[in-house]
Scaffold this motif. Structure first.
Motif, mmCIF file in Angstrom:
data_model
loop_
_atom_site.group_PDB
_atom_site.id
_atom_site.type_symbol
_atom_site.label_atom_id
_atom_site.label_comp_id
_atom_site.label_asym_id
_atom_site.label_seq_id
_atom_site.Cartn_x
_atom_site.Cartn_y
_atom_site.Cartn_z
ATOM 1 N N ARG A 116 0.861 -1.190 0.000
ATOM 2 C CA ARG A 116 0.000 0.000 0.000
ATOM 3 C C ARG A 116 0.893 1.235 0.000
ATOM 4 O O ARG A 116 1.702 1.429 0.912
ATOM 5 N N SER A 117 0.764 2.060 -0.991
ATOM 6 C CA SER A 117 1.592 3.258 -1.120
ATOM 7 C C SER A 117 0.845 4.473 -0.576
ATOM 8 O O SER A 117 -0.317 4.709 -0.923
ATOM 9 N N VAL A 118 1.510 5.239 0.272
ATOM 10 C CA VAL A 118 0.931 6.474 0.809
ATOM 11 C C VAL A 118 1.183 7.600 -0.182
ATOM 12 O O VAL A 118 2.327 7.878 -0.545
ATOM 13 N N GLN A 119 0.143 8.233 -0.628
ATOM 14 C CA GLN A 119 0.253 9.316 -1.604
ATOM 15 C C GLN A 119 0.452 10.676 -0.947
ATOM 16 O O GLN A 119 1.139 11.548 -1.490
ATOM 17 N N ALA A 128 -5.418 15.630 13.767
ATOM 18 C CA ALA A 128 -4.968 14.259 13.542
ATOM 19 C C ALA A 128 -4.196 14.177 12.222
ATOM 20 O O ALA A 128 -4.238 15.096 11.396
ATOM 21 N N TRP A 129 -3.483 13.070 12.028
ATOM 22 C CA TRP A 129 -2.758 12.846 10.778
ATOM 23 C C TRP A 129 -3.575 11.951 9.862
ATOM 24 O O TRP A 129 -4.092 10.911 10.273
ATOM 25 N N TRP A 130 -3.668 12.391 8.601
ATOM 26 C CA TRP A 130 -4.531 11.755 7.610
ATOM 27 C C TRP A 130 -3.658 11.296 6.440
ATOM 28 O O TRP A 130 -3.053 12.105 5.749
ATOM 29 N N ALA A 131 -3.551 9.969 6.263
ATOM 30 C CA ALA A 131 -2.756 9.413 5.169
ATOM 31 C C ALA A 131 -3.674 8.920 4.066
ATOM 32 O O ALA A 131 -4.573 8.103 4.322
ATOM 33 N N THR A 132 -3.470 9.420 2.855
ATOM 34 C CA THR A 132 -4.245 8.977 1.696
ATOM 35 C C THR A 132 -3.437 7.927 0.936
ATOM 36 O O THR A 132 -2.277 8.165 0.581
ATOM 37 N N THR A 148 9.940 6.455 6.018
ATOM 38 C CA THR A 148 9.950 6.025 4.620
ATOM 39 C C THR A 148 11.354 5.895 4.042
ATOM 40 O O THR A 148 11.524 5.804 2.823
ATOM 41 N N GLY A 149 12.377 5.889 4.895
ATOM 42 C CA GLY A 149 13.734 5.662 4.438
ATOM 43 C C GLY A 149 14.244 6.760 3.527
ATOM 44 O O GLY A 149 14.022 7.944 3.767
ATOM 45 N N LYS A 150 14.910 6.347 2.453
ATOM 46 C CA LYS A 150 15.487 7.314 1.527
ATOM 47 C C LYS A 150 14.448 7.870 0.559
ATOM 48 O O LYS A 150 14.752 8.744 -0.249
ATOM 49 N N HIS A 151 13.229 7.351 0.603
ATOM 50 C CA HIS A 151 12.160 7.827 -0.274
ATOM 51 C C HIS A 151 11.348 8.903 0.444
ATOM 52 O O HIS A 151 10.824 8.673 1.532
ATOM 53 N N ASP A 152 11.238 10.054 -0.173
ATOM 54 C CA ASP A 152 10.490 11.152 0.432
ATOM 55 C C ASP A 152 9.005 11.044 0.124
ATOM 56 O O ASP A 152 8.595 10.561 -0.942
ATOM 57 N N LEU A 153 8.216 11.522 1.061
ATOM 58 C CA LEU A 153 6.773 11.599 0.892
ATOM 59 C C LEU A 153 6.412 13.025 0.500
ATOM 60 O O LEU A 153 6.939 13.979 1.069
ATOM 61 N N ARG A 154 5.549 13.130 -0.475
ATOM 62 C CA ARG A 154 5.162 14.456 -0.952
ATOM 63 C C ARG A 154 4.653 15.322 0.206
ATOM 64 O O ARG A 154 3.842 14.908 1.012
ATOM 65 N N GLY A 155 5.199 16.535 0.275
ATOM 66 C CA GLY A 155 4.831 17.457 1.344
ATOM 67 C C GLY A 155 5.745 17.369 2.549
ATOM 68 O O GLY A 155 5.658 18.196 3.461
ATOM 69 N N HIS A 156 6.636 16.361 2.555
ATOM 70 C CA HIS A 156 7.560 16.177 3.682
ATOM 71 C C HIS A 156 8.950 15.852 3.147
ATOM 72 O O HIS A 156 9.643 14.975 3.668
#
Length: 376
Positions: A116-119, A128-132, A148-156
Motif C-alpha cells: 500500500r503506497s501512501v500518496q 490528527a494525521w490523515w494518510a491517503t 519512509t527511508g530514503k524515499h520522500d513523501l510528498r509534502g515532507h
C-alpha cells in the motif's frame, strides 16, 4: 476504530518503532509500499549498538544466519590495511532482517498493511494525521511516525542532494579462494568520486555496495557496467576480489539522490521522523541500520513519555550532530585524491586510526553488557 499511531514505512526504523509501541500497549497500523520484503541498497552492516537494539526487540540475528564481522579492511590503489573492530558486529541481508522484523511486528499485535503506497500525509482540522493511500482510501491517527527511508513523501521532502549521489548494490558468489581471503572482514574500497564496500552475508555470498557522485557516473555514460569496470581499474583490490566471481542478480539495485549529512531540524506536532527521515549518515560508516534502530527507540521513548514531536526532533538532532559531522569530514577525506593515495600507506604504519575512526563515527556506543552474537 482509530489507532493511536500510524507508521509510514516498514523498514528497520518503522518496524522497530511499531514493535516497541505495540509492546507498550499502543494500537499501531504500519503501512509499507512493498508487498513483500526485498533486497535493498544497503551495506547490511550491523554494529554493536544495532545488535543490542535488535536483541532487545527479540530478533535473533544468529538464527537468521548473520555472519560475524571482526575486522575492517581499507583498500585503495594497490595497498590495503586491516584493523580489528572495537565492537561486536555482524552482517545480514536486509531481506532477511526485514522479514524477521515484520513477523515480530505482527506477533506484537501491529496491524501491518503491505503493498500500500501512501500518496500524501496531512493534518485534519482536528489535528490528527490523515494518510491517503494509492487506492483512494485513507488512514487516520493522532500521531504518525515518518519512516519512509530514503524515499520522500510528498509534502515532507528533504533538501536536494547537491552531489547527486547514486548507490548500487550487487550480490556475488566469490571464488572459494577470494571468499576465504575476505574472511570476517568488512572491506572499504576507495576510487575517484566515491567508495564501495564488500562483506560476507548469510548463505556464503558477498554483498558489494557502492556510491558514486553523479558527475563521475556521467563520465562513464551513466552505465553501471562501465562504472564497475572503471572501479576495478582504479582499485585493483576490488578486481582481485571479483576475479572468478558469479553475479547473483542480473543488474544492480540502485537508488539516486541520497542527501548525505542531512539531519532534520524540526517537525510538525504529532509527527516523529525516524531513520533516514531523521538523519542520513555517509554509507562508509556502516551506521545506517544503527541510526534507524536508535532513532526509532528514542522516538518511542519520547512519545510514551509524552514529549511532543516538536521538542523531540531538535533534541534528537543535537544528540546526532557531532558524530554526523565527523562522518561527513571523514567521507570528504576519502574522496580526496591525495588522501586516497597516501591513506593506505599511513594505515600500514598506524592501523589503530581505523579503530578510532570506527568508534568515533558511531552515533552511540553499545553498552558494556551488549549481547555478543554467537554462531553455532
Amino acid at each position: 476504530m482509530q489507532d493511536e499511531v500510524l507508521i509510514l514505512g516498514g523498514g528497520v526504523a518503522g518496524c522497530a518503532a511499531a514493535i516497541a509501541l505495540a509492546r507498550k500497549g499502543r494500537s499501531v497500523t504500519l503501512i509499507e509500499r512493498e508487498p513483500t520484503p526485498r533486497h535493498k541498497v544497503c551495506g547490511e552492516f550491523l554494529s554493536g549498538e544495532a545488535l543490542e537494539d535488535l536483541h532487545a526487540l527479540g530478533i535473533d540475528v544468529a538464527a537468521l544466519g548473520a555472519v560475524p564481522i571482526h575486522n575492517v579492511r581499507l583498500a585503495a590503489a594497490r595497498r590495503a590495511a586491516e584493523a580489528p573492530l572495537p565492537f561486536a558486529a555482524a552482517s545480514l541481508t536486509r531481506k532477511a532482517l526485514d522479514t524477521a522484523m515484520t513477523a515480530e511486528a505482527v506477533a506484537a499485535g501491529v496491524r501491518v498493511e503491505r503493498g500500500r503506497s501512501v500518496q500524501s500525509l496531512s493534518r485534519t482540522t482536528e489535528g490528527a494525521w490523515w494518510a491517503t493511500l494509492d487506492d483512494g482510501t485513507s488512514r487516520e491517527a493522532p500521531t504518525a511516525f515518518l519512516a519512509t527511508g530514503k524515499h520522500d513523501l510528498r509534502g515532507h521532502t528533504r533538501p536536494k542532494d547537491p552531489e547527486q549521489w547514486v548507490a548500487f548494490k550487487l550480490y556475488f558468489r566469490l571464488s572459494a579462494a577470494q571468499y576465504a581471503d575476505l574472511g570476517d572482514a568488512s572491506e572499504l574500497m576507495l576510487f575517484p568520486g566515491g567508495y564501495g564496500g564488500i562483506q560476507p552475508v548469510e548463505g556464503g555470498i558477498a554483498n558489494l555496495c557502492w556510491v558514486i557522485q553523479g558527475r563521475h557516473l556521467a563520465r562513464v555514460g551513466h552505465r553501471w557496467e562501465n562504472l564497475l569496470e572503471k572501479m576495478k581499474r582504479d582499485c585493483p583490490h576490488l578486481a582481485m576480489r571479483l576475479e572468478g566471481a558469479e553475479s547473483l542478480i542480473a543488474k544492480p539495485i540502485a537508488i539516486t539522490h541520497i542527501p548525505y549529512g542531512y539531519i532534520r531540524r524540526s517537525t510538525d506536532e504529532g509527527l516523529y521522523c525516524i531513520g533516514d527521515q531523521a538523519a542520513v549518515i555517509p554509507s562508509f560508516t556502516g551506521d545506517g541500520i544503527s541510526i534507524a534502530l536508535h532513532t526509532a527507540r528514542c522516538a518511542v521513548a519520547a512519545y510514551v513519555a509524552g514529549e511532543p514531536a516538536t521538542a523531540f526532533q531538535p533534541r534528537l538532532r543535537s544528540a546526532l550532530v557531532a558524530q554526523m559531522r565527523l562522518a561527513e569530514v571523514a567521507a570528504d577525506g576519502l574522496n580526496n585524491a591525495f588522501a586516497r593515495a597516501i591513506l593506505p600507506f599511513c594505515l600500514r604504519v598506524w592501523p589503530g586510526v581505523m579503530r578510532v575512526t570506527a568508534k568515533l563515527t558511531r552515533v552511540t556506543q553499545p553498552s558494556a553488557a551488549a549481547p555478543q552474537m554467537v554462531v553455532n
